[in-house]
Design a protein around this motif. Sequence first.
Motif, PDB file in Angstrom:
ATOM      1  N   ALA A 107      50.339  52.585  38.678  1.00  0.00           N
ATOM      2  CA  ALA A 107      49.083  53.215  38.257  1.00  0.00           C
ATOM      3  C   ALA A 107      49.203  53.740  36.833  1.00  0.00           C
ATOM      4  N   HIS A 108      50.319  54.371  36.523  1.00  0.00           N
ATOM      5  CA  HIS A 108      50.520  54.916  35.176  1.00  0.00           C
ATOM      6  C   HIS A 108      50.599  53.792  34.141  1.00  0.00           C
ATOM      7  N   ASN A 109      51.331  52.747  34.432  1.00  0.00           N
ATOM      8  CA  ASN A 109      51.506  51.646  33.473  1.00  0.00           C
ATOM      9  C   ASN A 109      50.234  50.854  33.244  1.00  0.00           C
ATOM     10  N   THR A 110      49.382  50.784  34.257  1.00  0.00           N
ATOM     11  CA  THR A 110      48.141  50.006  34.128  1.00  0.00           C
ATOM     12  C   THR A 110      46.936  50.875  33.815  1.00  0.00           C
ATOM     13  N   GLY A 111      47.109  52.202  33.899  1.00  0.00           N
ATOM     14  CA  GLY A 111      45.988  53.097  33.652  1.00  0.00           C
ATOM     15  C   GLY A 111      44.959  53.060  34.771  1.00  0.00           C
ATOM     16  N   THR A 112      45.367  52.684  35.951  1.00  0.00           N
ATOM     17  CA  THR A 112      44.465  52.573  37.094  1.00  0.00           C
ATOM     18  C   THR A 112      44.655  53.804  37.977  1.00  0.00           C
ATOM     19  N   PHE A 113      43.855  54.841  37.716  1.00  0.00           N
ATOM     20  CA  PHE A 113      44.003  56.083  38.462  1.00  0.00           C
ATOM     21  C   PHE A 113      42.850  56.327  39.430  1.00  0.00           C
ATOM     22  N   HIS A 114      41.911  55.416  39.497  1.00  0.00           N
ATOM     23  CA  HIS A 114      40.771  55.579  40.395  1.00  0.00           C
ATOM     24  C   HIS A 114      41.032  54.865  41.721  1.00  0.00           C
ATOM     25  N   HIS A 115      40.247  55.199  42.706  1.00  0.00           N
ATOM     26  CA  HIS A 115      40.369  54.544  44.008  1.00  0.00           C
ATOM     27  C   HIS A 115      39.853  53.108  43.908  1.00  0.00           C
ATOM     28  N   PHE A 116      40.524  52.205  44.596  1.00  0.00           N
ATOM     29  CA  PHE A 116      40.038  50.827  44.674  1.00  0.00           C
ATOM     30  C   PHE A 116      40.243  50.309  46.076  1.00  0.00           C
ATOM     31  N   ASP A 117      39.409  49.366  46.475  1.00  0.00           N
ATOM     32  CA  ASP A 117      39.437  48.838  47.841  1.00  0.00           C
ATOM     33  C   ASP A 117      40.613  47.901  48.038  1.00  0.00           C
ATOM     34  N   ARG A 118      41.012  47.761  49.317  1.00  0.00           N
ATOM     35  CA  ARG A 118      42.143  46.893  49.658  1.00  0.00           C
ATOM     36  C   ARG A 118      41.889  45.422  49.327  1.00  0.00           C
ATOM     37  N   ASP A 119      40.669  45.004  49.369  1.00  0.00           N
ATOM     38  CA  ASP A 119      40.387  43.582  49.113  1.00  0.00           C
ATOM     39  C   ASP A 119      40.052  43.307  47.649  1.00  0.00           C
ATOM     40  N   SER A 120      40.380  44.246  46.756  1.00  0.00           N
ATOM     41  CA  SER A 120      40.059  44.073  45.336  1.00  0.00           C
ATOM     42  C   SER A 120      41.204  43.380  44.598  1.00  0.00           C
ATOM     43  N   ASP A 121      40.901  42.909  43.407  1.00  0.00           N
ATOM     44  CA  ASP A 121      41.922  42.296  42.548  1.00  0.00           C
ATOM     45  C   ASP A 121      42.985  43.320  42.149  1.00  0.00           C
ATOM     46  N   GLU A 122      42.555  44.571  41.899  1.00  0.00           N
ATOM     47  CA  GLU A 122      43.517  45.610  41.530  1.00  0.00           C
ATOM     48  C   GLU A 122      44.519  45.845  42.652  1.00  0.00           C
ATOM     49  N   TRP A 123      44.027  45.861  43.885  1.00  0.00           N
ATOM     50  CA  TRP A 123      44.921  46.048  45.045  1.00  0.00           C
ATOM     51  C   TRP A 123      45.954  44.925  45.095  1.00  0.00           C
ATOM     52  N   ASN A 124      45.480  43.697  44.927  1.00  0.00           N
ATOM     53  CA  ASN A 124      46.390  42.542  44.969  1.00  0.00           C
ATOM     54  C   ASN A 124      47.440  42.615  43.870  1.00  0.00           C
ATOM     55  N   ARG A 125      47.036  43.011  42.664  1.00  0.00           N
ATOM     56  CA  ARG A 125      47.993  43.143  41.564  1.00  0.00           C
ATOM     57  C   ARG A 125      49.025  44.227  41.860  1.00  0.00           C
TER      58      ARG A 125
END
Length: 93
Positions: A39-57
């Motif tokens: 999360a820190h390295n990608t700057g992704t601090f928000h909630h995301f769903d399990r079936d999302s691209d962010e979850w897969n990454r």
Amino acid sequence: MAQLKTLKEIGLMAVELHVCTKNRKAASDSLKDAYRRWAHNTGTFHHFDRDSDEWNRMMIATDPEYQLEQAAKRKERNAMNRLHRAISKGVQL
């Protein structure tokens, strides 16, 4: 006839379970740290769903830690089952 265990053998099984539990907790902490680093390295601090691209990454990036945690859970579960079976079969005094 069920094979009886001595108190010493059951005690050693309890110690094995304790070690497996400590290892599982350490593996779980390592996985949580891997999620935080991702999360820190990608700057992704928000909630995301399990079936999302962010979850897969995130799952791909943290797969080694996830696999270690799953293995530790299996070892802990097996140690617990061995201990419970030994106790339920009885003790040879």
